[in-house]
Write a protein that holds these residues in place. Structure first.
Motif, PDB file in Angstrom:
ATOM      1  N   LYS A  19     -22.509  -8.648 -20.081  1.00  0.00           N
ATOM      2  CA  LYS A  19     -21.442  -7.696 -19.781  1.00  0.00           C
ATOM      3  C   LYS A  19     -21.106  -7.716 -18.293  1.00  0.00           C
ATOM      4  O   LYS A  19     -19.936  -7.741 -17.907  1.00  0.00           O
ATOM      5  CB  LYS A  19     -21.899  -6.282 -20.154  1.00  0.00           C
ATOM      6  CG  LYS A  19     -21.420  -5.811 -21.486  1.00  0.00           C
ATOM      7  CD  LYS A  19     -21.776  -4.353 -21.607  1.00  0.00           C
ATOM      8  CE  LYS A  19     -22.009  -3.987 -23.043  1.00  0.00           C
ATOM      9  NZ  LYS A  19     -22.763  -2.745 -23.176  1.00  0.00           N
ATOM     10  N   ILE A  20     -22.167  -7.691 -17.482  1.00  0.00           N
ATOM     11  CA  ILE A  20     -21.956  -7.715 -16.029  1.00  0.00           C
ATOM     12  C   ILE A  20     -21.209  -8.992 -15.653  1.00  0.00           C
ATOM     13  O   ILE A  20     -20.256  -8.963 -14.859  1.00  0.00           O
ATOM     14  CB  ILE A  20     -23.312  -7.618 -15.288  1.00  0.00           C
ATOM     15  CG1 ILE A  20     -23.897  -6.217 -15.463  1.00  0.00           C
ATOM     16  CG2 ILE A  20     -23.164  -7.960 -13.809  1.00  0.00           C
ATOM     17  CD1 ILE A  20     -25.287  -6.041 -14.889  1.00  0.00           C
ATOM     18  N   ALA A  42     -19.262 -10.915 -17.543  1.00  0.00           N
ATOM     19  CA  ALA A  42     -17.881 -10.917 -18.025  1.00  0.00           C
ATOM     20  C   ALA A  42     -17.004 -10.075 -17.105  1.00  0.00           C
ATOM     21  O   ALA A  42     -15.892 -10.471 -16.714  1.00  0.00           O
ATOM     22  CB  ALA A  42     -17.829 -10.368 -19.450  1.00  0.00           C
ATOM     23  N   SER A  43     -17.520  -8.914 -16.726  1.00  0.00           N
ATOM     24  CA  SER A  43     -16.769  -8.026 -15.853  1.00  0.00           C
ATOM     25  C   SER A  43     -16.551  -8.666 -14.481  1.00  0.00           C
ATOM     26  O   SER A  43     -15.453  -8.603 -13.919  1.00  0.00           O
ATOM     27  CB  SER A  43     -17.549  -6.711 -15.722  1.00  0.00           C
ATOM     28  OG  SER A  43     -16.870  -5.823 -14.918  1.00  0.00           O
ATOM     29  N   GLN A  85     -26.799  -6.838 -21.521  1.00  0.00           N
ATOM     30  CA  GLN A  85     -26.420  -6.197 -20.266  1.00  0.00           C
ATOM     31  C   GLN A  85     -25.905  -7.221 -19.256  1.00  0.00           C
ATOM     32  O   GLN A  85     -24.841  -7.048 -18.661  1.00  0.00           O
ATOM     33  CB  GLN A  85     -27.658  -5.458 -19.717  1.00  0.00           C
ATOM     34  CG  GLN A  85     -27.410  -4.625 -18.476  1.00  0.00           C
ATOM     35  CD  GLN A  85     -26.427  -3.498 -18.737  1.00  0.00           C
ATOM     36  OE1 GLN A  85     -26.238  -3.078 -19.881  1.00  0.00           O
ATOM     37  NE2 GLN A  85     -25.770  -3.032 -17.684  1.00  0.00           N
TER      38      GLN A  85
END
Lengths: 406, 153, 119
Positions: B44-45, B47-48, B41
């Motif tokens: 992902k945060i 990378a975004s 999680q």
């Protein structure tokens, strides 16, 4: 000819009501994370709201009662308290989110932090309600709200793969992030099926003196207006998928990410257009919810109400919207993140749906109110479906978000 | 005159149980639980967020975003990255090597976003361009480590 | 006529079409060997609180008496013979300004709303 003008005005008005911070934020999140896959949720939400709005308008035109008024009368005071408090609470959160939406637009435009804008925005909203008439607010919001069409223009200019868009209109199971996927679906549905929209609509029908001759107008406005609003939401989703998603921005958890939506298409004007769209859509919604809070209490307790009266003539009515706006500005002034508040309140809205929609099942089938214009099979099926949907989705997914660690 | 209150209790039987049981069910459901993998999680945060920073910088450089906005957005992004890093450091489980790599990469991203913010505030395109380079490098590193840590998806 | 279904919780308007409240309660007279007869309708917070239970009713009566004086210690009653018409609204032949029903709204107008410019 007069009817035609009324219909087109009504359609534009529903756009003002439909598109607000909730539908923009949820559509942007869904597009960024899941591409076109959640378009079906917007379509489903739009169909549901068409049915509810049509019923609210038909009920008011035929019976002369607003929905809130009739819930109290039909179910009694004690039962009325449940939807009353649920709706007051949900409206409070959504209004706070809308004020937050205007406040972040103001922050983007000026560079001054959004907290400082909450009270001025609430004051401006209040001033319009205080001085304006129903028609003025309705039409003003409607015409300015057309700026949000820029999302549809952007979506077309980005040349999406229309086959993939169409495929997204059919519900599918997610390949990854199941919990998140369903939570977003619920938020989208909550943003589309806002209780304030149909209760407000029924009050508007009474304020505009609708009667049985308006049934066709009502149907046209409900159908076309909500479809128009839904189209813009789909536009936001497509833009989010093709701009944010394609740049690897899959998590929209910061409101600063939102102005990026229109920049690749329109450059600096995209930035300006985004700010204008956000500010106008949220401001219009804040106006409507402020009025709705006052309608809700005044109609529930049988006090004098009406936006066209002078504040002196309905002091309690004006007192309620004044107080609600002030209270709703507080969380934002204290620095609560408007985006998080928005997403959360949309899910809570979905959860509150059964409380506000169950009465439709009784009211729209009660011949003492609607006579021969009672619900047919399809409308009743739609109501039951919405109740079940709100119930199942909310009960299953809210815990996922709260305990799933976002 | 034998007058009497009829009102009390009249609406008791008007479907009240329906509202009550609904509320109860909602509360029960709230007590249910689910789980998620924190490292996946957080990566992902991160990378975004790094892509967000890059896009903001590009928009600013192209004159499509004003400096006030760009600086606020970069600051916010840097904070999100710092928070993701803190989350990963605080919960200690296995896979120390790759995990440390992810933590380091996120730290570099956060620092690069800060430098980009400083550059935007100073109106210094060279500094911003340099920070953008650092962002891209750290993003690639993060992606490489994330592949080990979270093989699925 | 089903009293509870067709009367209770309906909108009440006065002689001048002013919305004065809802039928919050009904007052019936019990007569020996005859069905009870409605003698008045009741409006106001005390009646509403009594519908929630005896205790909320006592609290609200106490509160109303504290805030509004003895005049407000009892619910507002409108005699049944004043009822003129029962349609979408219930029309009663009274002038709300001559009753205590809107005392609190008058207070709100005079002390708060009326003092804001533009009211």
């Amino acid at each position: 000819m007069k009817k035609l003008v009324e219909i087109s005005l009504g359609i534009v008005t529903s756009v003002g009501g439909f598109l607000e911070v909730g539908s923009m934020a949820t559509a942007a999140q869904a597009g960024a994370t899941f591409g076109f896959r959640l378009i079906w949720a917007i379509l489903l939400g739009t169909i549901c709201i068409i049915f509810l709005v049509e019923m609210a308008g038909r009920f008011a035109s035929v019976s002369g009662h607003t929905i809130v008024d009739a819930i109290r009368e039909r179910f009694g005071f004690n039962a009325f308290l449940w939807p009353l408090f649920a709706t007051l609470l949900v409206n409070f959160m959504v209004m706070s989110a809308e004020i937050g939406g205007v406040a972040i637009a103001a922050e983007f435009a000026t560079g001054i932090g959004f907290q400082w804008w909450a009270l001025p925005v609430a004051f401006l909203t209040w001033l319009l309600l205080w001085k304006g008439t129903f028609g003025f607010i309705e039409k003003g919001v409607a015409i300015l709200g057309l700026v949000t069409l820029c999302f549809v223009v952007a979506a077309v200019m980005l040349k999406p793969d229309w086959k993939a868009v169409a495929a997204g209109a059919i519900p599918s199971l997610p390949e990854h992030d199941g919990a998140n996927y369903w939570f977003m679906a619920v938020s989208i549905l909550g943003a589309s099926i806002s209780p304030y929209l149909f209760t407000f609509y029924s009050s508007g029908a009474i304020e505009d003196h609708w009667n049985k001759t308006y049934l066709g107008t009502n149907r046209a406005i409900a159908g076309l207006g909500m479809t128009f609003g839904g189209t813009i939401s789909v536009g936001v989703l497509i833009v989010a998928a093709l701009v944010l998603g394609a740049h690897g921005i899959n998590q929209v958890n910061d409101y600063h990410q939102l102005p990026l939506l229109l920049i690749p298409t329109f450059g600096f004007w995209g930035f300006v257009l985004f700010i204008a769209s956000l500010a106008i859509a949220c401001f219009g919604a804040a106006l409507e919810i402020g009025l709705q809070q006052a309608y809700l209490v005044a109609q529930g307790f049988g006090w004098t109400w009406g936006e066209d009266l002078k504040p002196r003539e309905d002091p309690a009515f004006c007192g309620i919207y004044t107080l609600s706006l002030l209270l709703a500005a507080i969380p934002i002034t204290l620095g609560l993140d408007p985006l998080k508040l928005t997403i959360f309140s949309m899910a809570v809205t979905a959860a509150s749906l059964p409380l506000t929609v169950v009465p439709f099942l009784f009211l729209l089938n009660d011949e003492r109110y609607v006579g021969e214009h009672r619900n047919g099979m399809i409308s009743n099926a739609a109501v039951i479906f919405i109740i079940a949907l709100g119930f199942v989705l909310a009960v299953v997914t809210i815990p996922l978000q709260i305990f799933g660690g976002s | 005159m034998a007058a009497m209150q009829l009102a009390a209790g009249i609406s008791r039987d008007k479907n009240l149980w329906l509202w009550r049981s609904y509320l109860l069910l909602t509360l029960l459901a709230l007590a249910a639980c689910s789980s998620s993998e924190p490292i996946e999680q957080q990566s992902k945060i991160a990378a975004s967020a790094s892509q967000t920073a890059a896009m903001v910088v590009d928009a600013w450089a192209a004159g499509a975003a004003p400096s006030d906005y760009a600086s606020a957005a970069l600051q916010s992004t840097a904070e999100i990255l710092a928070e993701a890093r803190r989350q990963l450091q605080s919960d200690n489980s296995d896979q120390p090597g790759e995990r440390r790599g992810v933590v380091t990469a996120i730290g570099q991203l956060s620092a690069a976003a800060r430098r980009a913010q400083a550059g935007v505030e100073a109106g210094n395109p060279r500094q911003v361009g340099q920070a953008l380079q650092d962002l891209r490098t750290a993003t690639a590193e993060l992606a490489a480590y994330t592949k080990y840590v979270a093989p699925k998806s | 006529m089903d009293l509870l279904r067709d009367l209770l919780d309906k909108q009440v308007v006065d002689r001048k079409q002013v919305k004065i409240g809802k039928v919050d309660g009904l007052v019936a007279e019990l007569r020996p060997d005859k069905p009870p007869r409605i003698v008045a309708i009741e409006l106001g917070a005390i009646t509403l609180a009594r519908r929630l239970g005896a205790r909320p009713g006592r609290w609200m009566a106490w509160l109303a008496a504290r805030l509004g004086g003895e005049r407000h210690a009892e619910p507002h009653r409108i005699a049944w013979k004043k009822v003129r018409d029962i349609d979408v609204d219930i029309k009663v032949d009274i002038d709300v300004r001559r009753t205590a029903i809107f005392d609190w709204q008058d207070w709100l107008r005079d002390h708060v709303i009326g003092r804001i410019p533009g009211a």
